[in-house]
Scaffold this motif. Structure first.
Motif, mmCIF file in Angstrom:
data_model
loop_
_atom_site.group_PDB
_atom_site.id
_atom_site.type_symbol
_atom_site.label_atom_id
_atom_site.label_comp_id
_atom_site.label_asym_id
_atom_site.label_seq_id
_atom_site.Cartn_x
_atom_site.Cartn_y
_atom_site.Cartn_z
ATOM 1 N N VAL A 163 0.800 -1.109 0.025
ATOM 2 C CA VAL A 163 -0.056 -0.089 0.102
ATOM 3 C C VAL A 163 0.840 1.330 0.051
ATOM 4 O O VAL A 163 0.574 2.140 -0.898
ATOM 5 N N CYS A 164 1.885 1.291 0.673
ATOM 6 C CA CYS A 164 2.759 2.397 0.883
ATOM 7 C C CYS A 164 3.838 2.310 -0.259
ATOM 8 O O CYS A 164 4.797 3.433 -0.209
ATOM 9 N N ASP A 165 3.825 1.561 -1.092
ATOM 10 C CA ASP A 165 4.920 1.609 -2.220
ATOM 11 C C ASP A 165 4.479 2.213 -3.315
ATOM 12 O O ASP A 165 3.767 1.815 -4.214
ATOM 13 N N SER A 166 4.742 3.566 -3.716
ATOM 14 C CA SER A 166 4.146 4.420 -4.552
ATOM 15 C C SER A 166 4.912 4.282 -5.918
ATOM 16 O O SER A 166 4.357 4.957 -7.058
ATOM 17 N N LEU A 167 5.611 3.263 -6.021
ATOM 18 C CA LEU A 167 6.123 2.752 -7.556
ATOM 19 C C LEU A 167 5.290 1.820 -7.967
ATOM 20 O O LEU A 167 5.525 1.338 -9.370
ATOM 21 N N LEU A 168 4.571 1.053 -7.273
ATOM 22 C CA LEU A 168 3.546 -0.099 -7.689
ATOM 23 C C LEU A 168 2.420 0.829 -8.131
ATOM 24 O O LEU A 168 2.068 1.845 -7.948
ATOM 25 N N SER A 169 1.532 -0.077 -9.099
ATOM 26 C CA SER A 169 0.307 0.471 -9.817
ATOM 27 C C SER A 169 -0.757 0.896 -8.698
ATOM 28 O O SER A 169 -0.608 0.124 -7.716
ATOM 29 N N ILE A 170 -1.620 1.890 -8.835
ATOM 30 C CA ILE A 170 -2.521 2.132 -7.857
ATOM 31 C C ILE A 170 -3.437 1.112 -7.701
ATOM 32 O O ILE A 170 -4.042 0.771 -6.639
ATOM 33 N N ALA A 171 -3.946 0.317 -8.817
ATOM 34 C CA ALA A 171 -4.758 -0.577 -8.611
ATOM 35 C C ALA A 171 -4.267 -1.886 -7.820
ATOM 36 O O ALA A 171 -4.899 -2.417 -6.960
ATOM 37 N N TRP A 172 -2.950 -2.343 -7.891
ATOM 38 C CA TRP A 172 -2.190 -3.220 -6.937
ATOM 39 C C TRP A 172 -2.462 -2.875 -5.508
ATOM 40 O O TRP A 172 -2.857 -3.603 -4.784
ATOM 41 N N ARG A 173 -1.886 -1.694 -5.253
ATOM 42 C CA ARG A 173 -2.095 -1.230 -4.060
ATOM 43 C C ARG A 173 -3.503 -1.060 -3.357
ATOM 44 O O ARG A 173 -3.745 -1.136 -2.169
#
Length: 122
Positions: free
Chosen positions: A50-60
């Motif tokens: 959730v806190c990893d802004s490098l991952l896609s918003i859908a994944w988070r």
């Protein structure tokens, strides 16, 4: 590792499988402290995503939805004070890393805007 660092071909079902496998593993533990630790490891992994802004918003967002599904379990295994503190922390992290970012475009800018300041008007 695949949940924290998904390939571009990874599907959201991977998150479901991770949570299910973690819950099954926790169920097989003999000691209640080990069971609690296994459940909290699942939560920790999902919060890291959730806190990893490098991952896609859908994944988070999907990881956040899985955290929401785990709330009743957390309520059962944690003391009341600890449960409420963790839920408050989760809410803060969601608002900062997903809600504000997604709605206000903080991280959508090419790094030119690091902080967002919006004072309330009275």
């Amino acid at each position: 590792m695949e949940v924290k660092n998904p390939s571009k071909d990874s599907e959201l079902e991977l998150i479901n499988r991770y949570v299910h496998a973690g819950l099954e593993r926790a169920k097989g533990m003999c000691d209640s402290q080990d069971t609690k630790a296994a459940h909290l490891r699942i939560l920790d992994t999902l919060l890291n995503v959730v806190c990893d802004s490098l991952l896609s918003i859908a994944w988070r967002k999907y990881c956040f939805r899985m955290i929401q599904r785990l709330k009743p379990l957390l309520f059962e295994i944690l003391e009341s004070r600890q449960y409420h503190r963790i839920i408050a922390d989760i809410t803060i992290l969601y608002n900062y890393f997903i809600e504000d970012t997604h709605n206000n475009g903080i991280l959508k800018n090419s790094g030119s805007q690091i902080f967002y300041f919006n004072p309330s008007r009275k």
